[in-house]
Scaffold this motif. Structure first.
Motif, mmCIF file in Angstrom:
data_model
loop_
_atom_site.group_PDB
_atom_site.id
_atom_site.type_symbol
_atom_site.label_atom_id
_atom_site.label_comp_id
_atom_site.label_asym_id
_atom_site.label_seq_id
_atom_site.Cartn_x
_atom_site.Cartn_y
_atom_site.Cartn_z
ATOM 1 N N CYS A 83 0.839 -1.368 -0.013
ATOM 2 C CA CYS A 83 0.003 -0.119 0.092
ATOM 3 C C CYS A 83 0.808 1.167 -0.077
ATOM 4 O O CYS A 83 0.548 2.301 -0.653
ATOM 5 C CB CYS A 83 -0.886 0.027 1.148
ATOM 6 S SG CYS A 83 -1.817 -1.321 1.578
ATOM 7 N N CYS A 86 2.269 3.391 -3.066
ATOM 8 C CA CYS A 86 1.421 4.475 -3.999
ATOM 9 C C CYS A 86 0.781 5.420 -2.654
ATOM 10 O O CYS A 86 0.447 6.387 -2.943
ATOM 11 C CB CYS A 86 0.137 3.892 -4.534
ATOM 12 S SG CYS A 86 0.599 2.767 -5.737
ATOM 13 N N HIS A 87 0.997 5.246 -1.532
ATOM 14 C CA HIS A 87 0.686 6.024 -0.472
ATOM 15 C C HIS A 87 1.698 6.083 0.340
ATOM 16 O O HIS A 87 1.764 5.548 1.345
ATOM 17 C CB HIS A 87 -0.658 5.366 0.267
ATOM 18 C CG HIS A 87 -1.668 5.331 -0.641
ATOM 19 N ND1 HIS A 87 -2.589 6.153 -0.972
ATOM 20 C CD2 HIS A 87 -2.339 3.971 -1.064
ATOM 21 C CE1 HIS A 87 -3.420 5.799 -1.768
ATOM 22 N NE2 HIS A 87 -3.558 4.339 -1.651
ATOM 23 N N ARG A 108 -6.365 6.647 -12.266
ATOM 24 C CA ARG A 108 -6.735 7.422 -11.516
ATOM 25 C C ARG A 108 -5.703 7.846 -10.696
ATOM 26 O O ARG A 108 -4.570 7.419 -10.382
ATOM 27 C CB ARG A 108 -7.921 7.045 -10.691
ATOM 28 C CG ARG A 108 -9.013 6.647 -11.304
ATOM 29 C CD ARG A 108 -10.185 7.330 -10.848
ATOM 30 N NE ARG A 108 -11.555 7.008 -11.526
ATOM 31 C CZ ARG A 108 -12.468 6.415 -11.346
ATOM 32 N NH1 ARG A 108 -12.234 5.504 -10.010
ATOM 33 N NH2 ARG A 108 -13.599 6.056 -12.111
ATOM 34 N N PHE A 123 -12.770 5.833 -2.626
ATOM 35 C CA PHE A 123 -12.412 6.147 -3.698
ATOM 36 C C PHE A 123 -13.050 7.375 -4.695
ATOM 37 O O PHE A 123 -14.042 7.881 -3.924
ATOM 38 C CB PHE A 123 -12.673 4.875 -4.769
ATOM 39 C CG PHE A 123 -12.015 3.450 -4.376
ATOM 40 C CD1 PHE A 123 -10.562 3.222 -4.727
ATOM 41 C CD2 PHE A 123 -12.739 2.455 -3.969
ATOM 42 C CE1 PHE A 123 -10.033 2.216 -4.402
ATOM 43 C CE2 PHE A 123 -12.263 1.395 -3.536
ATOM 44 C CZ PHE A 123 -10.740 1.063 -3.878
ATOM 45 N N ARG A 124 -12.302 7.698 -5.631
ATOM 46 C CA ARG A 124 -13.141 9.030 -6.219
ATOM 47 C C ARG A 124 -14.319 8.872 -6.959
ATOM 48 O O ARG A 124 -14.958 9.644 -7.111
ATOM 49 C CB ARG A 124 -11.848 9.398 -7.246
ATOM 50 C CG ARG A 124 -10.524 9.795 -6.828
ATOM 51 C CD ARG A 124 -9.672 10.249 -7.885
ATOM 52 N NE ARG A 124 -8.492 10.875 -7.208
ATOM 53 C CZ ARG A 124 -8.230 11.791 -6.608
ATOM 54 N NH1 ARG A 124 -9.162 12.837 -6.652
ATOM 55 N NH2 ARG A 124 -7.013 12.173 -6.102
#
Ligand code: HEC
Ligand code: HEC
Length: 423
Positions: A83, A86-87, A108, A123-124
């Motif tokens: 995780c 990306c974060h 995204r 989520f977006r």
């Protein structure tokens, strides 16, 4: 010219001067107290409410276990991504890329995980309604970690420390797999019944599948218990709202005034996190041009209703609660097509590039867009009628950016920014 006429004229001129001065003064120094009163209504961010859908949301051992999982590359299909790839804690829990590079190039932009526990929809496009269910999706997404629920169970089984942590926090389900030969990867694959992972999943005994799902859901709950610790502290804006006069610059104060008044930002970026938690279509053109293609909330709303790891699903610890009621009664309409979640603006200066696909590199670019709406794709796809060009001067854009920068906070405690000490 008679004397009296001259006097009259000079009085007129000085009155103009005086009004001009007054105007200049009121523009440069926003009316202090009333403005700060408005700020204090937007500060600070309240404490997080417990999450009834996740029975371990407040459990410290679960958070510690989740922290180990968050930083564990072994969870991905190829064993290379976690995780945190990306974060990244040092990048405000994003990857600072326009779109994320996982197993395949994504479509995204990665939002921050800081404060994400406050979100109503995840989520977006809001396709998850629980934080713990959210984290399970990247694990199985071919664009992200390209793993599978069965692969994650195997990963836990192979790591004595994690296996022990799981049993201490949850139950003894892992023991049930000792007598079973699990395939390397197996999972349901939506719409692709012939996918090798799907075939392997179908071949498993239903009782084994149920146990895999159970462990998988619990893993999400542990991840969420950790993510709930990633809350931001006070920003300069909060200190200013609390009465510290010089905590933010005069430019940022003017920016705040624009934000809450004439620029109309508060309409969607409302409340202490500066988001209404809902979805809007701003008409931001897709990356790389062409017509808008991302259905966003239109698809997300459909998916959240059938998410087995959602608040209303069988793994939820509160399937009849408020959250699940809202999801079960959710309506989808054409208006949702192309509508993305309003992001929180806390720490926004750290999380660029911006918008759902990283269309804008800087906050100045975002504000230039709001100012003119140049290039907005309004045709055809129900773009929101309410967004109007804010028509900002360069100085107003600078002021708004200064205000947004005043929302940056200190990081969470250092012991949360990497794997837990003993793992
Ligand atoms: C390959 C990069 C990548 C990896 C790996 C990844 N994420 Fe994400 N994450 C993203 C992207 C991109 C989004 C937004 C996707 C979307 O909205 O469709 C996202 C969204 C999120 C969100 C939603 C935030 C919000 O405001 O709605 C959370 C929380 C999150 N990820 C946590 C995790 C966790 C936990 C893991 C590990 C299990 C993980 N991510 C793995 C890229 C990644
Ligand atoms: C009609 C609702 C609405 C209004 C009004 C609005 N926003 Fe937004 N804002 C959004 C949505 C929705 C997004 C995300 C769009 C996307 O992902 O494509 C967004 C994104 C942003 C972003 C990028 C954040 C990120 O993490 O990518 C910033 C910065 C921002 N808005 C600031 C502002 C400011 C400043 C104003 C006032 C000038 C404003 N917004 C007015 C709804 C709105």
């Amino acid at each position: 010219m008679s004397r009296s006429a001259w006097r009259f004229r000079s009085f007129g001129i000085s009155r103009v001067w005086f009004l001009g001065l007054l105007l200049a003064w009121s523009c440069s120094a926003p009316a202090g107290e009333t403005l700060r009163a408005r700020a204090s209504a937007l500060s600070p961010v309240p404490n997080l409410e417990p999450d009834p859908t996740n029975r371990v949301s407040e459990n410290l051992s679960a958070a510690r276990f989740g922290q180990a999982l968050f930083f564990a590359p072994g969870l991905s299909g190829e064993g290379e991504l976690s995780c945190a790839s990306c974060h990244q804690p040092e990048a405000g829990f994003t990857d600072n890329a326009a779109v994320s590079l996982g197993n395949e190039a994504g479509q995204r932009n990665a939002p921050t995980v800081l404060d994400s526990a406050y979100e109503r929809w995840f989520f977006r496009d809001g396709r998850a309604d629980t934080l713990w269910g959210q984290g399970l999706q990247p694990l199985e997404s071919s664009l992200e970690m390209a793993g599978s629920r069965t692969g994650t169970v195997r990963f836990l089984l192979a790591r004595p420390d994690l296996r022990k942590a799981y049993s201490e926090v949850f139950d003894n389900t892992l023991e049930s797999f000792d007598a079973v030969q699990l395939p390397e990867h197996a999972r349901p694959v939506f719409g692709e019944a012939g996918h090798p992972h799907a075939l392997a999943w179908d071949a498993l005994d239903p009782a084994v599948r149920a146990n895999i799902d159970r462990v998988f859901a619990n893993l999400g709950k542990a991840l969420a218990a950790y993510e709930r610790k990633l809350v931001s502290g006070l920003s300069p804006f909060d200190l200013w709202a609390a009465g510290e006069k010089n905590a933010i610059s005069v430019s940022a104060q003017r920016g705040f005034e624009l934000f809450v008044d004439s620029a109309g930002c508060l309409r969607c970026h409302s409340g202490p996190r500066f988001t209404d938690g809902e979805f809007h279509n701003l008409g931001v053109p897709p990356r790389g041009g062409g017509s808008p293609w991302d259905p966003a909330r239109f698809e997300g709303a459909r998916r959240v209703r059938v998410d087995p790891f959602g608040s209303a699903g069988i793994h939820s610890d509160d399937p009849e609660g408020d959250r699940s009621l809202a999801t079960r009664t959710l309506r989808v309409s054409g208006e949702d097509w192309g509508a993305f979640k309003t992001p929180s603006l806390r720490n926004v200066a750290r999380t660029g590039p911006y918008m759902h696909a990283g269309q804008f590199a800087t906050l100045h670019e975002v504000l230039s867009y709001y100012s003119t709406l140049e290039g907005a794709m309004t045709g055809g796809h129900h773009a929101e009628q309410t967004l109007q060009a804010a028509d900002l001067t360069d100085r107003q854009i600078d002021d708004l950016v200064a205000f947004l920068e005043s929302l940056t906070t200190a990081d969470p405690p250092a012991d949360l920014l990497g794997p837990p000490a003993s793992h």
